[in-house]
Design a protein around this motif. Structure first.
Motif, PDB file in Angstrom:
ATOM      1  N   SER A 153       0.820  -1.218   0.000  1.00 28.73           N
ATOM      2  CA  SER A 153       0.000   0.000   0.000  1.00 28.73           C
ATOM      3  C   SER A 153       0.847   1.257   0.000  1.00 28.73           C
ATOM      4  O   SER A 153       0.588   2.213   0.735  1.00 28.73           O
ATOM      5  CB  SER A 153      -0.976  -0.016   1.183  1.00 28.73           C
ATOM      6  OG  SER A 153      -1.969  -1.007   1.000  1.00 28.73           O
TER       7      SER A 153
ATOM      8  N   CYS B 288     -10.049   0.275  -1.777  1.00 23.73           N
ATOM      9  CA  CYS B 288      -9.173  -0.749  -2.366  1.00 23.73           C
ATOM     10  C   CYS B 288      -9.526  -1.020  -3.824  1.00 23.73           C
ATOM     11  O   CYS B 288      -9.370  -2.142  -4.319  1.00 23.73           O
ATOM     12  CB  CYS B 288      -9.228  -2.039  -1.550  1.00 23.73           C
ATOM     13  SG  CYS B 288      -8.979  -1.780   0.206  1.00 23.73           S
TER      14      CYS B 288
ATOM     15  N   GLY C 229      -1.336   3.510   2.408  1.00 23.23           N
ATOM     16  CA  GLY C 229      -2.650   3.720   1.803  1.00 23.23           C
ATOM     17  C   GLY C 229      -2.922   5.151   1.426  1.00 23.23           C
ATOM     18  O   GLY C 229      -4.072   5.517   1.158  1.00 23.23           O
TER      19      GLY C 229
ATOM     20  N   ARG D 204      -6.485   3.862   1.225  1.00 26.30           N
ATOM     21  CA  ARG D 204      -6.812   3.123   0.002  1.00 26.30           C
ATOM     22  C   ARG D 204      -7.899   3.822  -0.809  1.00 26.30           C
ATOM     23  O   ARG D 204      -8.779   3.194  -1.388  1.00 26.30           O
ATOM     24  CB  ARG D 204      -7.211   1.689   0.319  1.00 26.30           C
ATOM     25  CG  ARG D 204      -6.078   0.838   0.880  1.00 26.30           C
ATOM     26  CD  ARG D 204      -4.898   0.686  -0.031  1.00 26.30           C
ATOM     27  NE  ARG D 204      -5.233   0.239  -1.361  1.00 26.30           N
ATOM     28  CZ  ARG D 204      -4.397  -0.445  -2.153  1.00 26.30           C
ATOM     29  NH1 ARG D 204      -3.176  -0.753  -1.723  1.00 26.30           N
ATOM     30  NH2 ARG D 204      -4.759  -0.801  -3.358  1.00 26.30           N
TER      31      ARG D 204
ATOM     32  N   PHE E  18      -7.799  -4.588  -3.888  1.00 26.13           N
ATOM     33  CA  PHE E  18      -6.366  -4.511  -3.593  1.00 26.13           C
ATOM     34  C   PHE E  18      -5.529  -4.791  -4.844  1.00 26.13           C
ATOM     35  O   PHE E  18      -4.418  -5.310  -4.751  1.00 26.13           O
ATOM     36  CB  PHE E  18      -5.974  -5.456  -2.454  1.00 26.13           C
ATOM     37  CG  PHE E  18      -6.237  -4.895  -1.085  1.00 26.13           C
ATOM     38  CD1 PHE E  18      -5.573  -3.761  -0.647  1.00 26.13           C
ATOM     39  CD2 PHE E  18      -7.141  -5.505  -0.232  1.00 26.13           C
ATOM     40  CE1 PHE E  18      -5.801  -3.246   0.620  1.00 26.13           C
ATOM     41  CE2 PHE E  18      -7.384  -4.995   1.030  1.00 26.13           C
ATOM     42  CZ  PHE E  18      -6.716  -3.868   1.460  1.00 26.13           C
TER      43      PHE E  18
END
Length: 405
Positions: free
Chosen positions: A107, A275, A162, A216, A328
């Motif tokens: 991340s 994500c 993130g 994210r 992700f």
């Protein structure tokens, strides 16, 4: 935080598939062979691309033990920088643990500005125990074996993961992130000339209508405003209908209300998510932002949405869906509007499985020159072995020759 944990499998084998038709997501040729001929399945990595190559840094797979140091200590993180040649359909490992790479490999925030890869932040594993606020640069086209940490000063951003970054007008901006428990949406910027950080805006929800902290998330940029697309915390995901918007010149936050897809029933906008991936490209009708996949902590998405920053209207790309829900992962786009998606966690048969597949789709109808170029590559694969002079003498335009050479 443990949102990235899940089951995983070894790299899959599939057939090669060629595509230049718009709005259809297709699988690019997958390579088989010895270990390290391609990246292992992963999530939490980052990718960027130009018209010649895609670059992938880091990533995580809890079901794989990777040796990243001389002590033979194994971890679930990938201390690697990979290159995927978009012309030759080949992966190359540019840097590995023998190079001086960051230890925080999940991340991160990464962009490609001109020919410079810029890497910031990230976390080791367990997530949040070791976070980074260090800045690294690399020139993968000319110095693919060198990644340099930049010495900086001033009011540094907190060590987080993130977050997002953006380069504009001599400044590198970073927004948001988490160290695993607390979440921010603060704005820091680095004066690239003086290498000095400053906090441009500290969010205070207790006294202002500032956006809540998140990680994210993704961003879009129209030259003046930074749009915060989604994101969330360990317990929540944020809406994509009312978008927090940071005005660089005014140094102020507002909210941009978007319009639903007129061809869909209400609400007609993407569901709240984190994500996910987000890219943008320029068209004759303005800047188009493309959001793909993601999840909200409970539901997983495989849809692809477009947001026009001029009309602020969402459109669901009904002819382009991912083959399965994914999160992700990461995405990048060429200058011509071809989007590439790599890796992530796919949700199939009630099971989370990491992947190492590269997908591509045209986000717009490609120019005739791009269609012809892809056709030439398809029917003349040996063209990659021709010299620059041969290609130019054959009438190949210089911009396409440069992609090969």
């Amino acid at each position: 935080m443990s949102e990235e944990n899940g089951d995983s499998v070894a790299p899959e084998t599939t057939r090669s598939e060629y595509c230049f038709r718009p709005f259809e997501v297709r699988r690019i040729k997958r390579l088989s062979g010895l270990k390290k001929s391609r990246p292992f399945p992963r999530s939490g990595h980052r990718i960027v691309c130009n018209d010649s190559a895609l670059y992938c840094f880091g990533g995580f797979n809890p079901n794989m033990a990777v040796v990243n140091n001389d002590d033979d200590d194994a971890s679930s993180l990938f201390q690697e920088l990979w290159k995927y040649d978009l012309i030759r359909n080949e992966w190359t490992l540019l840097m590995d643990p023998s190079n001086d790479l960051p230890q925080e490999l999940a991340s991160n925030a990464m962009i490609l500005h001109d020919d410079v890869l810029i890497l910031f932040g990230g976390t080791g594993f367990p997530f949040g125990v070791n976070c980074s606020n260090r800045l690294y640069v690399c020139k993968p086209g000319t110095k693919p074996k060198e990644m340099t940490e930049i010495a900086v000063k001033g009011d540094l951003p907190p060590a987080q993961y993130g977050q997002t970054i953006l380069y504009h007008d001599g400044f590198l901006y970073t927004i948001g992130g988490t160290e695993g428990f607390d979440y921010t949406c603060d704005v820091y910027r680095l004066n690239v000339a003086t290498r000095t950080w400053e906090c441009a805006y500290a969010c205070r929800q207790d006294i202002r209508d500032d956006p809540p902290g998140r990680y994210r998330h993704e961003i879009a940029f129209d030259g003046e405003r930074i749009y915060i697309i989604g994101g969330g915390t360990s317990e929540a995901a944020f809406s994509l209908s009312s978008i927090p918007t940071y005005h660089i010149r005014q140094n102020a936050w507002t909210y941009t209300e978007t319009k639903p897809d007129p061809n869909l029933p209400r609400p007609g906008v993407p569901a709240a998510r984190k994500c996910h991936s987000c890219v943008q490209y320029q068209t004759d009708v303005g800047t188009e932002v493309v959001v793909t996949g993601g999840y909200d902590g409970r539901l997983y998405y495989k849809d692809i949405w477009k947001l026009n920053l001029s009309t602020l209207e969402w459109r669901l790309m009904q002819k382009a869906n991912l083959p399965y829900p994914i999160f992700f992962h990461d995405a990048a786009t060429s200058s011509a509007g071809c989007m590439y998606i790599f890796g992530g966690i796919k949700f199939t048969y009630n099971n989370n499985v990491r992947t190492n597949i590269v997908y591509k789709t045209w986000m717009t109808i490609p120019k005739l020159s791009e269609i012809c170029w892809e056709a030439i590559q398809h029917y003349n694969p040996s063209i990659v072995n021709r010299t620059t002079n041969d290609l130019l003498e054959a009438g190949i335009p210089l911009k396409f020759v440069q992609r090969i050479c």
